[in-house]
Design a protein around this motif. Structure first.
Motif, PDB file in Angstrom:
ATOM      1  N   THR A  98       0.845  -1.194   0.000  1.00 43.80           N
ATOM      2  CA  THR A  98       0.000   0.000   0.000  1.00 43.80           C
ATOM      3  C   THR A  98       0.879   1.242   0.000  1.00 43.80           C
ATOM      4  O   THR A  98       2.094   1.188   0.255  1.00 43.80           O
ATOM      5  N   GLU A  99       0.230   2.385  -0.244  1.00 42.78           N
ATOM      6  CA  GLU A  99       0.965   3.650  -0.208  1.00 42.78           C
ATOM      7  C   GLU A  99       1.462   3.944   1.203  1.00 42.78           C
ATOM      8  O   GLU A  99       2.578   4.452   1.388  1.00 42.78           O
ATOM      9  N   SER A 137      -1.814   1.234  -5.920  1.00 38.06           N
ATOM     10  CA  SER A 137      -3.234   0.989  -5.648  1.00 38.06           C
ATOM     11  C   SER A 137      -3.793  -0.164  -6.480  1.00 38.06           C
ATOM     12  O   SER A 137      -4.970  -0.526  -6.309  1.00 38.06           O
TER      13      SER A 137
END
Length: 439
Positions: free
Chosen positions: A318-319, A356
């Motif tokens: 994930t970011e 994403s």
């Protein structure tokens, strides 16, 4: 031109028949008499005649075929066959022949072109003032596209075909592609592309002085997974938002209503221009280029350690996880290499979008590898030139190089197979925007 000795000639009339046959309808290769081919080859061997080159068997056959086609053309023009009674006192008639040497793919061939008394006959297969058959022009363009200079093409034609062709003639032949290039650059495009890759090749152009100039290539993947090069643009140093807005507006005006993602190497001003042109489009920085640029600031002795420390960032699930790994990198290496930290901070907004998506999309858009193979072909073509006299000459060379890509179509089929999983993932991730391009 070197004369061919009579004893070197194959008597084609003796092989084909006493009289040249009238022009016949075209037939497929499977209908050719294999015994006839065997007789021709046998007579050539007995006479010590070479297959290709001036005076060779292929040249003699080309001469007969071209002259037969020309005889058919003048028959159509006059409306009656040779020796036909309908032509007596009928006004216009045959009026002998004129000799003409044309350059063919098997070497120079001397042919006899029929004439009529009125001088109204306009041959098509070898037009007036035409000195080359079309296959020669295609050969010259193909050699140039593979990176040969005009001098090298000239030497190749002389060595292989025994043909003396000036450098100016070779330049004139390759200039024919310019009209096709303008048409190609302005052709209509598809309404939707899942991904557009933008990259640049630096070429040396002499305008006052020799300087590096970027030639930008925009390569799109179609909704069917095929490669489509959208166009070429010569940069002039104005790489800001205004320059890119002009380029992207041109692409949009050619029919592109939507692009899901644009992948590039951190080109200045491009993200703003993308948003202005297609508000819903995601701009993604090429991760491979980002890594390469990072190593420029690192000492060679630290390459392995830097690579190991950066890997958790671009492979994060994930970011948020990527940010945690980046902070760890800053703590470990920020004091020694602050330029690498600043590089990633500046590129962060365009780096994180691909995190994403699932693996199928990630491995496609995290790099500009899709366009690197095109760039490699272009580099081979421009390297042999050294530098170009002007921008138009540089664009012509690059255009010929990309037009010679994948002549067998194998790459096209391979692309479609490779991209199918990613296209399915795109259609799901972007809520059917890709399906709209198939309607």
């Amino acid at each position: 031109m070197t004369d061919v000795m009579p004893e070197q000639m194959v008597d084609l009339d003796a092989v084909l028949g006493e009289e040249p046959a009238d022009p016949a309808p075209a037939v497929g290769l499977d209908a050719i008499d294999e015994q006839l081919i065997a007789r021709l080859a046998g007579r050539a061997r007995e006479g010590g005649l070479q297959l290709a080159g001036e005076g060779g068997l292929l040249a003699q056959l080309t001469k007969r075929l071209v002259e037969s086609a020309l005889d058919g053309e003048i028959t159509d023009h006059l409306g009656y066959d040779r020796h036909d009674a309908a032509g007596r006192d009928g006004g216009n008639s045959r009026n002998g022949h004129r000799a003409k040497t044309v350059l063919t793919e098997v070497g120079p061939v001397e042919i006899d072109v029929p004439r009529d008394r009125d001088g109204s006959f306009e041959p098509k297969i070898v037009a007036k003032r035409q000195r080359r058959l079309s296959g020669v022009d295609e050969l010259v363009i193909s050699l140039s596209a593979k990176g040969l200079t005009t001098g090298e093409v000239q030497a190749h034609l002389a060595e292989v075909y025994g043909a003396q062709v000036s450098r100016q003639t070779i330049s004139t032949i390759t200039d024919k592609v310019i009209e096709g290039m303008a048409e190609w650059q302005n052709r209509p495009l598809d309404p939707v592309y899942p991904v557009v890759f933008i990259d640049a090749i630096n070429v040396k152009i002499r305008e006052g002085k020799v300087a590096n100039r970027p030639i930008y290539v925009a390569l799109a993947v179609t909704v069917d997974g095929h490669r489509d090069i959208l166009g070429l643009w010569a940069g002039d140093g104005g790489e800001g938002a205004k320059y890119w807005l002009h380029v992207l507006t041109e692409i949009k005006n050619r029919g592109v209503n939507d692009v899901l993602m644009v992948v590039c190497d951190g080109l200045t001003g491009l993200p703003d221009a993308v948003t202005a042109t297609w508000p819903a489009t995601i701009t993604q920085t090429c991760v491979v280029h980002l890594l390469r640029n990072s190593f420029r600031y690192a000492g060679r002795q630290h390459f392995d350690a830097i690579a190991k420390a950066l890997r958790p960032i671009y492979t994060a699930p994930t970011e948020a996880a990527a940010m945690e790994r980046f902070l760890e990198f800053c703590e470990a290496w920020g004091e020694r290499y602050p330029a690498i930290v600043r590089l990633w901070e500046n590129a962060w907004a365009e780096f994180v979008p691909f995190l994403s998506f699932d693996a199928e999309i990630r491995k496609i858009v995290c790099t500009t590898n899709a366009i690197e193979s095109v760039n490699a072909r272009i580099r081979r073509a421009v390297k042999a030139r050294g530098h170009f006299p002007n921008e138009a000459a540089a664009l012509k060379c690059v255009y010929m190089a990309i037009m010679s890509l994948d002549p067998t179509g194998t790459g096209r089929r391979r692309w479609a197979i490779r991209w199918k999983p990613a296209l399915n993932a795109f259609d799901i991730a972007f809520d059917g925007r890709l399906s709209a391009g198939r309607k």
